[in-house]
Design a protein around this motif. Structure first.
Motif, short mmCIF file in Angstrom:
data_model
loop_
_atom_site.label_atom_id
_atom_site.label_comp_id
_atom_site.label_asym_id
_atom_site.label_seq_id
_atom_site.Cartn_x
_atom_site.Cartn_y
_atom_site.Cartn_z
N VAL A 41 0.83 -1.21 0.00
CA VAL A 41 0.00 0.00 0.00
C VAL A 41 0.86 1.26 0.00
CG1 VAL A 41 -1.68 1.35 1.32
CG2 VAL A 41 -1.95 -1.14 1.14
N SER A 42 1.91 1.28 0.84
CA SER A 42 2.68 2.50 1.06
C SER A 42 3.67 2.80 -0.06
CB SER A 42 3.44 2.42 2.40
OG SER A 42 2.54 2.30 3.48
N VAL A 43 4.40 1.77 -0.52
CA VAL A 43 5.45 2.03 -1.51
C VAL A 43 5.29 1.18 -2.77
CG1 VAL A 43 7.08 2.75 0.27
CG2 VAL A 43 7.03 0.35 -0.45
N GLY A 44 4.17 0.43 -2.86
CA GLY A 44 3.92 -0.38 -4.06
C GLY A 44 4.76 -1.62 -4.17
N GLN A 45 5.31 -2.12 -3.04
CA GLN A 45 6.17 -3.30 -3.08
C GLN A 45 6.01 -4.09 -1.77
OE1 GLN A 45 7.74 -6.15 -3.91
NE2 GLN A 45 8.80 -4.91 -5.45
N PHE A 46 5.48 -5.34 -1.87
CA PHE A 46 5.30 -6.15 -0.66
C PHE A 46 6.62 -6.76 -0.18
CE2 PHE A 46 4.78 -9.24 -4.11
CZ PHE A 46 5.56 -10.30 -3.67
N ASN A 47 7.56 -6.97 -1.09
CA ASN A 47 8.82 -7.61 -0.76
C ASN A 47 9.80 -6.55 -0.27
OD1 ASN A 47 11.32 -8.90 -0.71
ND2 ASN A 47 10.84 -10.19 -2.46
N TYR A 48 10.03 -6.49 1.04
CA TYR A 48 10.85 -5.42 1.58
C TYR A 48 12.31 -5.51 1.13
CZ TYR A 48 12.71 -8.57 5.22
OH TYR A 48 13.32 -9.59 5.90
N VAL A 49 12.77 -6.69 0.73
CA VAL A 49 14.15 -6.79 0.25
C VAL A 49 14.29 -6.11 -1.10
CG1 VAL A 49 16.03 -8.35 -0.34
CG2 VAL A 49 14.51 -8.92 1.54
N GLU A 50 13.28 -6.27 -1.97
CA GLU A 50 13.30 -5.54 -3.25
C GLU A 50 13.35 -4.03 -2.98
OE1 GLU A 50 13.53 -6.64 -6.22
OE2 GLU A 50 12.73 -8.68 -6.36
N TRP A 51 12.64 -3.58 -1.95
CA TRP A 51 12.65 -2.17 -1.57
C TRP A 51 14.03 -1.76 -1.08
CZ3 TRP A 51 13.37 0.12 3.30
CH2 TRP A 51 13.03 1.47 3.39
N MET A 52 14.68 -2.64 -0.28
CA MET A 52 16.00 -2.33 0.27
C MET A 52 17.06 -2.25 -0.83
SD MET A 52 15.92 -4.78 3.67
CE MET A 52 17.49 -4.26 4.37
N LEU A 53 16.86 -2.96 -1.93
CA LEU A 53 17.85 -2.95 -3.01
C LEU A 53 18.00 -1.56 -3.63
CD1 LEU A 53 17.03 -6.30 -4.88
CD2 LEU A 53 18.92 -5.84 -3.32
N ASP A 54 16.96 -0.74 -3.50
CA ASP A 54 17.00 0.61 -4.07
C ASP A 54 17.48 1.65 -3.07
OD1 ASP A 54 16.00 -0.31 -6.51
OD2 ASP A 54 13.92 -0.09 -5.85
N LYS A 55 17.88 1.22 -1.86
CA LYS A 55 18.24 2.16 -0.81
C LYS A 55 19.74 2.20 -0.52
CE LYS A 55 13.94 3.03 -0.48
NZ LYS A 55 13.43 4.29 -1.07
N GLY A 56 20.52 1.78 -1.45
CA GLY A 56 21.96 1.83 -1.27
C GLY A 56 22.56 0.45 -1.08
N LEU A 57 23.86 0.35 -1.33
CA LEU A 57 24.55 -0.93 -1.31
C LEU A 57 24.51 -1.59 0.06
CD1 LEU A 57 26.25 -3.00 -2.85
CD2 LEU A 57 28.29 -1.68 -2.19
N PHE A 58 24.68 -0.82 1.13
CA PHE A 58 24.73 -1.39 2.48
C PHE A 58 23.42 -2.10 2.82
CE2 PHE A 58 24.06 -0.91 7.11
CZ PHE A 58 25.10 -1.72 7.55
N LEU A 59 22.30 -1.39 2.64
CA LEU A 59 21.00 -2.00 2.94
C LEU A 59 20.70 -3.16 2.00
CD1 LEU A 59 18.56 0.95 3.78
CD2 LEU A 59 19.46 -0.79 5.32
N ALA A 60 21.15 -3.03 0.76
CA ALA A 60 20.92 -4.11 -0.21
C ALA A 60 21.61 -5.39 0.22
CB ALA A 60 21.41 -3.68 -1.59
N ILE A 61 22.86 -5.26 0.69
CA ILE A 61 23.61 -6.44 1.13
C ILE A 61 22.94 -7.07 2.35
CG2 ILE A 61 25.78 -7.21 2.15
CD1 ILE A 61 27.19 -5.13 0.38
N ILE A 62 22.53 -6.24 3.31
CA ILE A 62 21.85 -6.75 4.50
C ILE A 62 20.57 -7.48 4.11
CG2 ILE A 62 20.58 -6.09 6.59
CD1 ILE A 62 22.57 -3.87 7.00
N GLY A 63 19.81 -6.87 3.20
CA GLY A 63 18.53 -7.46 2.79
C GLY A 63 18.70 -8.80 2.11
N VAL A 64 19.65 -8.88 1.18
CA VAL A 64 19.85 -10.12 0.42
C VAL A 64 20.35 -11.24 1.34
CG1 VAL A 64 21.25 -11.20 -1.38
CG2 VAL A 64 20.22 -8.97 -1.78
#
Length: 469
Positions: free
Chosen positions: A286-309
């Motif tokens: 509803v809020s950002v159009g993406q249920f998969n929070y890791v997909e969302w984290m991938l767009d928030k910089g390399l550090f968050l992307a690595i943590i998410g994956v």
């Protein structure tokens, strides 16, 4: 006598008791088992279900109040169902294949075992595909190579399986297979350190997604415009996302030391872990159009992307281990019933390789949504004969010494399950139930009612009371 000898040999094979009850000396610590259920419950389907309830992808969704009740009633039903099956498993120490002999028969139990083997293989392939997709999103497609394009088979809108996606599925599928090969202790070793961390990450990211979407008031304003799915269908989706896991619980709970440990395990999965993921997926969609929070984290910089994956991969590791581990416990007894015993570890390797191949070829992307809906409608009745026989007919009293002397086929279990599964599909796709009632759960209730009636009308009751030898 040969059956008893064979059972002992398999029990000692690798400590997993595929064809024998788990003795008290082999039971696992309660904390370890609870953490397995926290990790087991952490799977992308929780987020996916939240996305479905939020109408992700342009599908009809439900308003926040309806989503809350769908999650509460669906997960509440799963908690009760899992606890009932888990109590029977804990009291007897028997796996699903063994305990099913009392309600389906020594060879009749092959029916639910084949169903569960197919379901767990489908889940293993789906979860492997989920992990591969995340790594593909992280790495991209620098090779420029496409291994398989679903559009070529008419599946428009499904992303192509790139070489990077394919290789990620293959690598992690084999890693999951390797750890499942070593059994319940390996599953615990992964779940205990990982489970608390991934829960914390999910909660923090859910709050961040809510904030990015404009806060709680903006979320409510947008979510209240959703509608069209219906409470009954929503509950069926919730139940379908975990019905296989609820039934699989028998094979995990047989290692528990007490009924209290069973209840805590069920609560850890269906009250603590999964509802959180459902709500995070709903909020994210509803809020950002993406249920998969890791997909969302991938767009928030390399550090968050690595943590998410990394968090995504390790969290799904426990779940996929359990799928593959239980799959071997379903296939093994089927083969043994036809005097073709195969070691559990060999079965894990075979299913793991097959599931990895299927998962790498877009099973998750193409079939998953329909897969869990069909599960939610047809699979709950599978547990009906087990619950009815153990709690209503036998009053919680199974004679383990008669494990290998059950009738070949117990028609009450087979007939009631087949009727229940057929009704579940009928209610879901042909004749919707009134008041939006969930098809799978109503079919389960009907199965539980049917079983004792059929049991009393046929020869099973005479066999159990000594009237038939």
């Amino acid at each position: 006598m040969s059956d008893v000898v064979e059972t002992k040999e398999h029990a000692l094979e690798d400590g997993e008791y595929m064809l024998a009850p788990v003795p008290e000396a082999a039971r696992r610590p309660t904390w370890n088992q609870v953490m397995v259920w926290v990790g087991f419950g952490y799977v992308v389907t929780g987020l996916f279900v939240g996305g479905v309830l939020a109408g992700f992808g342009g599908q009809p969704g439900v308003a926040p109040s309806t989503a809350f009740w769908a999650i509460a009633l669906g997960m509440g039903s799963l908690t009760v169902l899992t606890s009932l099956l888990g109590i029977a498993a804990q009291k007897t120490g028997m796996s699903l294949a063994l305990i099913s002999r009392y309600s389906y028969g020594s060879k009749g139990t092959n029916l639910p075992m084949i169903v569960m083997a197919l379901l767990t293989l489908g889940w293993f392939a789906s979860i492997t595909g989920m992990v591969g997709q995340i790594w593909s999103s992280f790495i991209g497609n620098p090779s420029g190579v496409v291994v398989f394009n679903p559009a070529s088979l008419g599946y428009e809108g499904i992303p192509a399986i790139t070489l990077e996606n394919f290789l990620a599925c293959m690598v992690f599928g084999l890693v999951f297979t390797f750890t499942a090969y070593y059994g319940i202790k390996a599953i615990e070793a992964i779940a205990i350190p990982v489970a608390p961390v991934i829960l914390i990450i999910a909660i923090i990211v859910g709050i961040r997604m809510l904030s990015e979407g404009g806060g709680f008031s903006s979320f409510l304003s947008e979510a209240n415009n959703l509608g069209g799915l219906g409470l009954g269908h929503a509950i069926t989706v919730v139940v379908g996302s975990w019905i296989a896991g609820a039934v699989m619980g028998v094979d995990l709970f047989r290692f528990n030391k007490s009924v209290k440990a069973v209840i805590w395990g069920a609560v850890a999965c269906f009250v603590l872990t999964n509802p959180i993921l459902n709500f995070v997926g709903y909020i994210g969609a509803v809020s950002v159009g993406q249920f998969n929070y890791v997909e969302w984290m991938l767009d928030k910089g390399l550090f968050l992307a690595i943590i998410g994956v990394i968090a995504w991969t390790t969290s799904l590791w426990t779940t996929n281990n359990a799928e593959l581990y239980c799959n071997s416990l379903y296939v093994g007894p089927v083969l043994s019933s036809y005097k073709k015993p195969v070691q559990r570890r060999k079965l894990v390797l075979i299913a793991g390789i097959l599931g990895t191949i299927i998962g790498s070829l877009a099973f998750y992307q193409i079939f998953f949504a329909d897969f869990i809906t069909v599960l939610g409608a047809a699979a709950p009745p599978l547990a009906g004969p087990l619950i009815a026989d153990y709690f209503l007919v036998k009053k919680g009293n199974y004679d383990v010494s008669k494990l290998n002397s059950q009738p070949t086929y117990r028609l009450p279990g087979i007939i009631s399950f087949l009727i229940g599964a057929a009704l579940g599909l009928l209610f879901q796709y042909v004749i919707p139930l009134p008041f939006g009632l969930p098809s799978g759960l109503i079919a389960l209730v009907i199965t539980i009612i049917l079983y004792p009636l059929i049991y009393k009308s046929l020869n099973d009751s005479k066999h159990d009371t000594g009237g038939i030898q």
